[in-house]
Every structure is written in structure tokens, then in C-alpha cells.
Design a protein around this motif. Structure first.
Motif, PDB file in Angstrom:
ATOM      1  N   SER A   1       6.017  -2.626  18.747  1.00 12.57           N
ATOM      2  CA  SER A   1       6.344  -1.326  18.157  1.00 12.57           C
ATOM      3  C   SER A   1       6.714  -1.546  16.697  1.00 12.57           C
ATOM      4  O   SER A   1       7.738  -2.157  16.384  1.00 12.57           O
ATOM      5  CB  SER A   1       7.503  -0.665  18.914  1.00 12.57           C
ATOM      6  OG  SER A   1       7.118  -0.366  20.245  1.00 12.57           O
TER       7      SER A   1
ATOM      8  N   GLN B   1       0.161   5.229  13.343  1.00 13.64           N
ATOM      9  CA  GLN B   1       0.637   6.521  13.801  1.00 13.64           C
ATOM     10  C   GLN B   1       1.850   6.917  12.968  1.00 13.64           C
ATOM     11  O   GLN B   1       2.359   6.125  12.175  1.00 13.64           O
ATOM     12  CB  GLN B   1       1.006   6.451  15.287  1.00 13.64           C
ATOM     13  CG  GLN B   1      -0.090   5.906  16.176  1.00 13.64           C
ATOM     14  CD  GLN B   1      -1.348   6.761  16.147  1.00 13.64           C
ATOM     15  OE1 GLN B   1      -1.277   7.986  16.214  1.00 13.64           O
ATOM     16  NE2 GLN B   1      -2.505   6.119  16.069  1.00 13.64           N
ATOM     17  N   SER B   2       2.324   8.122  13.130  1.00 13.95           N
ATOM     18  CA  SER B   2       3.506   8.560  12.400  1.00 13.95           C
ATOM     19  C   SER B   2       4.755   7.918  13.002  1.00 13.95           C
ATOM     20  O   SER B   2       4.888   7.820  14.230  1.00 13.95           O
ATOM     21  CB  SER B   2       3.639  10.085  12.457  1.00 13.95           C
ATOM     22  OG  SER B   2       2.533  10.698  11.812  1.00 13.95           O
ATOM     23  N   ASP B   3       5.639   7.461  12.135  1.00 15.50           N
ATOM     24  CA  ASP B   3       6.951   6.914  12.482  1.00 15.50           C
ATOM     25  C   ASP B   3       6.864   5.533  13.132  1.00 15.50           C
ATOM     26  O   ASP B   3       7.332   4.552  12.566  1.00 15.50           O
ATOM     27  CB  ASP B   3       7.739   7.874  13.366  1.00 15.50           C
ATOM     28  CG  ASP B   3       8.007   9.194  12.677  1.00 15.50           C
ATOM     29  OD1 ASP B   3       8.182   9.176  11.439  1.00 15.50           O
ATOM     30  OD2 ASP B   3       8.017  10.226  13.353  1.00 15.50           O
ATOM     31  N   VAL B   4       6.302   5.442  14.346  1.00 19.39           N
ATOM     32  CA  VAL B   4       6.210   4.158  15.041  1.00 19.39           C
ATOM     33  C   VAL B   4       4.809   3.997  15.620  1.00 19.39           C
ATOM     34  O   VAL B   4       4.277   4.914  16.247  1.00 19.39           O
ATOM     35  CB  VAL B   4       7.247   4.045  16.177  1.00 19.39           C
ATOM     36  CG1 VAL B   4       7.058   2.728  16.948  1.00 19.39           C
ATOM     37  CG2 VAL B   4       8.668   4.121  15.630  1.00 19.39           C
ATOM     38  N   THR B   5       4.214   2.834  15.393  1.00 16.35           N
ATOM     39  CA  THR B   5       2.895   2.534  15.948  1.00 16.35           C
ATOM     40  C   THR B   5       3.018   1.424  16.977  1.00 16.35           C
ATOM     41  O   THR B   5       3.547   0.351  16.683  1.00 16.35           O
ATOM     42  CB  THR B   5       1.919   2.095  14.843  1.00 16.35           C
ATOM     43  OG1 THR B   5       1.800   3.139  13.868  1.00 16.35           O
ATOM     44  CG2 THR B   5       0.542   1.780  15.409  1.00 16.35           C
TER      45      THR B   5
ATOM     46  N   GLN C   1       7.369  -0.146  12.769  1.00 12.61           N
ATOM     47  CA  GLN C   1       7.833   0.998  12.001  1.00 12.61           C
ATOM     48  C   GLN C   1       6.757   1.393  10.980  1.00 12.61           C
ATOM     49  O   GLN C   1       6.381   0.596  10.120  1.00 12.61           O
ATOM     50  CB  GLN C   1       9.136   0.651  11.262  1.00 12.61           C
ATOM     51  CG  GLN C   1      10.268   0.213  12.180  1.00 12.61           C
ATOM     52  CD  GLN C   1      10.746   1.330  13.069  1.00 12.61           C
ATOM     53  OE1 GLN C   1      11.092   2.417  12.604  1.00 12.61           O
ATOM     54  NE2 GLN C   1      10.774   1.064  14.365  1.00 12.61           N
ATOM     55  N   THR C   2       6.240   2.652  11.086  1.00 15.86           N
ATOM     56  CA  THR C   2       5.181   3.114  10.179  1.00 15.86           C
ATOM     57  C   THR C   2       5.481   4.527   9.669  1.00 15.86           C
ATOM     58  O   THR C   2       4.738   5.477   9.965  1.00 15.86           O
ATOM     59  CB  THR C   2       3.810   3.094  10.877  1.00 15.86           C
ATOM     60  OG1 THR C   2       3.926   3.760  12.160  1.00 15.86           O
ATOM     61  CG2 THR C   2       3.315   1.669  11.085  1.00 15.86           C
ATOM     62  N   PRO C   3       6.536   4.704   8.895  1.00 13.08           N
ATOM     63  CA  PRO C   3       6.779   6.025   8.310  1.00 13.08           C
ATOM     64  C   PRO C   3       5.634   6.401   7.365  1.00 13.08           C
ATOM     65  O   PRO C   3       5.137   5.552   6.615  1.00 13.08           O
ATOM     66  CB  PRO C   3       8.089   5.822   7.557  1.00 13.08           C
ATOM     67  CG  PRO C   3       8.175   4.356   7.298  1.00 13.08           C
ATOM     68  CD  PRO C   3       7.516   3.699   8.473  1.00 13.08           C
ATOM     69  N   ALA C   4       5.200   7.639   7.425  1.00 12.48           N
ATOM     70  CA  ALA C   4       4.060   8.105   6.619  1.00 12.48           C
ATOM     71  C   ALA C   4       2.819   7.253   6.854  1.00 12.48           C
ATOM     72  O   ALA C   4       1.968   7.095   5.971  1.00 12.48           O
ATOM     73  CB  ALA C   4       4.406   8.120   5.129  1.00 12.48           C
ATOM     74  N   LYS C   5       2.728   6.667   8.050  1.00  6.90           N
ATOM     75  CA  LYS C   5       1.584   5.839   8.459  1.00  6.90           C
ATOM     76  C   LYS C   5       1.394   4.610   7.572  1.00  6.90           C
ATOM     77  O   LYS C   5       0.279   4.115   7.397  1.00  6.90           O
ATOM     78  CB  LYS C   5       0.303   6.672   8.521  1.00  6.90           C
ATOM     79  CG  LYS C   5       0.356   7.783   9.573  1.00  6.90           C
ATOM     80  CD  LYS C   5      -0.993   8.467   9.727  1.00  6.90           C
ATOM     81  CE  LYS C   5      -0.941   9.522  10.834  1.00  6.90           C
ATOM     82  NZ  LYS C   5      -2.248  10.175  11.041  1.00  6.90           N
TER      83      LYS C   5
ATOM     84  N   ALA D   1      12.827  -4.536   8.703  1.00  7.28           N
ATOM     85  CA  ALA D   1      12.490  -3.523   9.698  1.00  7.28           C
ATOM     86  C   ALA D   1      12.325  -4.186  11.066  1.00  7.28           C
ATOM     87  O   ALA D   1      11.771  -5.286  11.166  1.00  7.28           O
ATOM     88  CB  ALA D   1      11.193  -2.814   9.314  1.00  7.28           C
TER      89      ALA D   1
END
Length: 363
Positions: A134, A114-118, A136-140, A158
Motif C-alpha cells: 500500500s 490511484q487517489s490517496d493510496v495505491t 501513499q499516492t496523493p494526487a496520484k 512515507a
């Protein structure tokens, strides 16, 4: 001939080891275990002919696959490859390796970014319980670099925040397997507790220790080791774990008053080596014991036991481990409504690991 198996080496918390997709390993547990022993290099105290790091904390394996539960995204099976014996243990979870499961699942297409946090819901197969990581997934894309710091690991990374859902009694059947907050075993007062990890809590002073010893000093003390093991074997049966002679649970946590501003100081046998820090679920169980009226830990811990929400800093040989807990103190025993903590992980390499083809012939 050698057979290559896709894997990713990852550090999870203060542990590390290979992560595999379940589909890339044998379905037959006996064949799977032979493969893991060969690729890790056990039994051998140096694990020189494999990927293991010659220590229980670096002889761990995570297997991740599609979830078999409707309330989770992935299944996570933890496997402890014993260094000195031809044995693979599935009797416990590992919350440190758990920190790498979400990132691995996302990168291998087992969970959608997902965007930002998955938020990845993880079914922990060993104990049939669920955790939410949780990531961290910036730009997925999974981010490994960041500013989070955990004791026992150099540098920063992270953050991976992990929430545990209903893990009380996950191995022993209930939070207090003996039904008591304190038992006397082999002449020593102990608290047997399972909030994600079966742990026996006992005062370091009752074994003639200060609780400030280094892991190496405790491992060199043959009398203390023998006494701890005798208590562990007796507690194993009391905790509904049966004969634990060849099991890696329960863990044995020697506690003492804090020395660095935390809630309690620990030295933890895992079970035959002493942890350089403390395991994730071990820390959660000790933190829970700190809030349990009448327990060995509660009598030692420096906390406000009347508060329902607590951030408990569990001191260990290389720093401290913070556990955020929500409890219902009106229940007896206390009811844990939430346990959460912060870990980090790092991808170390991705490729293939090789085992002799005779161990797992190509079909």
C-alpha cells in the motif's frame, strides 16, 4: 565503449540498490548476471569499481516487470550480488527491497496510481508468492516524505504497508521443512522454519553468547562463526535446500530474552555477516516461530501465545521490527492467515548506470 542502462537507485527498508525494469536488462540470465556483477563492482570487498556498497545489505538488485500471474500487477525478481565472489544469488526474497517495488512500478508506468493510496499486488518471483504493498499516492503521485519511522534508518518517510499472502513454505515447501518444531543439529536444539524466508532459530546461550553482542563482536568470534556455519550446512539439507555452501539461505537467527520491551531479541547471520538489524522475511519467520508451540523461539519469547492476532516486536541490534500476525492456533502446526508490516523507502537517484560494452554488446 560503455553501455548505459536506465535504473533508479532506491533505499528499501534497511537495504538499498538499483531498481531496473525487466525490459532494460538482458533476457539471458547468464548475460544479466555478468552485467550486474560489473555494474555493482563484484567481486571486490570494496566494490570500488561499481555501485555496490561493500556489504550484502547494499549489494542488492530489484528487477520489476509486467506480471506473469493474473492475480498480480507486477513481477519482482530479487538478485543478491555477492560482494566477494563473481556470483549472483536468486535463492531468496528480500522484503526490504520489496518496499521500493510499488513506488518504482507506479513511477515507471507498470502499475496505475490511484487517489490517496495505491495497492500494488506484487508477484515475488523468487518464491512464487504474492504481497500487497500500500503506497501513499496523493494526487496520484508517489509520496516519499512522511512521518513513518523504522529502526535502522535515520529520519522519517512515507509508510509502505506490506501484506503477505500465503508465504508459508515459499522456499522449503512447508512452514516446518523438517516436520518438527524442534530438531537437534550438531548437538544444538534448533527450529527450522520458512514463513517467507528459510530461517534456523537457535538460542544464543547454546553457542556461549548472551544475545546482546554487537554484530562486529559476533563477526570477530571465529569459533561462533564456524559453529553457526556447520549447523547451517546441516540444516540446509534438512530444510530441502540441498547443499547451501554457496547459497545465502537459510539465515541463522540467535535468539535471547528481550531487553527493551519487545517479544524476543535476535542476532542474525545472513549468513556470513551479521545483520545490523534483521531482514523483513527473517523477522516474519522468527515472529512465526514465537507463536509455534514447542519451538526454540516460543520458549524464549515474552508474548501471549493464546491470542490469534499478535503484534510481535522482534528486537535486533539497532531497535526492533514489528510484525502483525493473524494465526489459527488450533492447527498443528499453526496456520498463518496474515502477516503484515510497515516499511519505508526513498528514491535516491534516477538515470543510467554504465557497464563496458563488451559485457553486453549493443545488438
Amino acid at each position: 565503449m560503455m553501455r548505459g542502462i536506465p535504473c533508479t537507485m532506491m533505499r528499501g527498508g534497511t537495504s538499498k540498490g538499483p531498481f531496473f525494469r525487466a525490459a532494460d536488462l538482458p533476457d539471458d540470465p547468464a548475460v544479466r548476471d555478468r552485467v550486474l556483477l560489473a555494474l555493482m563492482g563484484s567481486p571486490d570487498m570494496r566494490q570500488i569499481d561499481g555501485m555496490g556498497g561493500a556489504h550484502p545489505l547494499t549489494s542488492k538488485v530489484a528487477v520489476v516487470g509486467p506480471s506473469t500471474r493474473p492475480d498480480a500487477d507486477v513481477d519482482y525478481l530479487f538478485l543478491q550480488v555477492v560482494v566477494s565472489e563473481p556470483r549472483v544469488d536468486t535463492s531468496q526474497n528480500c522484503g526490504n527491497m520489496l518496499a521500493g517495488v510499488g513506488p518504482f512500478a507506479i513511477e515507471r508506468g507498470l502499475a496505475a496510481a490511484q487517489s490517496d493510496v495505491t495497492r500494488v499486488r506484487i508477484h515475488m518471483v523468487n518464491t512464487n508468492s504474492v504481497a500487497i504493498a500500500s503506497v501513499q499516492t496523493p494526487a496520484k503521485q508517489v509520496a516519499y516524505e512522511g512521518d513513518a519511522r523504522i529502526d535502522g534508518v535515520p529520519g522519517t518517510a512515507a509508510p509502505v504497508v506490506i501484506d503477505f499472502l500465503d508465504i508459508a513454505g515459499s522456499s522449503c515447501g512447508k512452514l516446518l521443512p523438517t516436520g518438527h518444531s524442534v530438531d537437534t543439529v550438531e548437538g544444538v536444539r534448533v527450529t527450522c522454519i520458512d514463513n517467507g524466508m528459510p530461517v534456523v532459530v537457535l538460542r544464543a546461550s547454546d553457542l556461549g553468547c548472551t544475545g546482546a553482542e554487537t554484530p562486529a563482536a559476533l563477526e570477530a568470534n571465529a569459533d561462533v562463526k564456524a559453529r553457526v556455519e556447520k549447523i547451517r550446512l546441516a540444516c540446509g539439507r534438512l530444510m530441502n535446500l540441498g547443499d547451501v555452501t554457496r547459497k545465502t539461505v537459510p539465515k541463522m537467527s540467535l535468539v535471547a530474552p528481550p531487553t527493551s520491551g519487545g517479544a524476543i531479541s535476535t542476532r542474525t547471520f545472513i549468513p556470513h555477516r551479521v545483520h545490523e538489524a534483521i531482514g523483513v522475511f527473517g523477522a516474519v519467520s522468527v515472529a512465526t516461530a514465537c507463536l509455534l508451540p514447542g519451538s526454540v523461539a516460543a520458549a524464549t519469547a515474552k508474548i501471549d501465545k493464546a491470542r490469534s492476532r499478535q503484534l510481535i516486536d522482534v528486537e535486533h541490534p539497532t531497535g526492533f521490527f514489528s510484525v502483525e500476525m493473524d494465526v489459527d492456533p488450533s492447527s498443528m502446526p499453526i496456520r498463518v492467515t496474515r502477516s503484515a508490516l510497515l516499511r519505508t523507502c526513498r528514491k535516491l537517484m534516477s538515470g543510467e548506470v554504465y557497464v563496458p560494452d563488451v559485457i553486453w554488446p549493443k545488438g
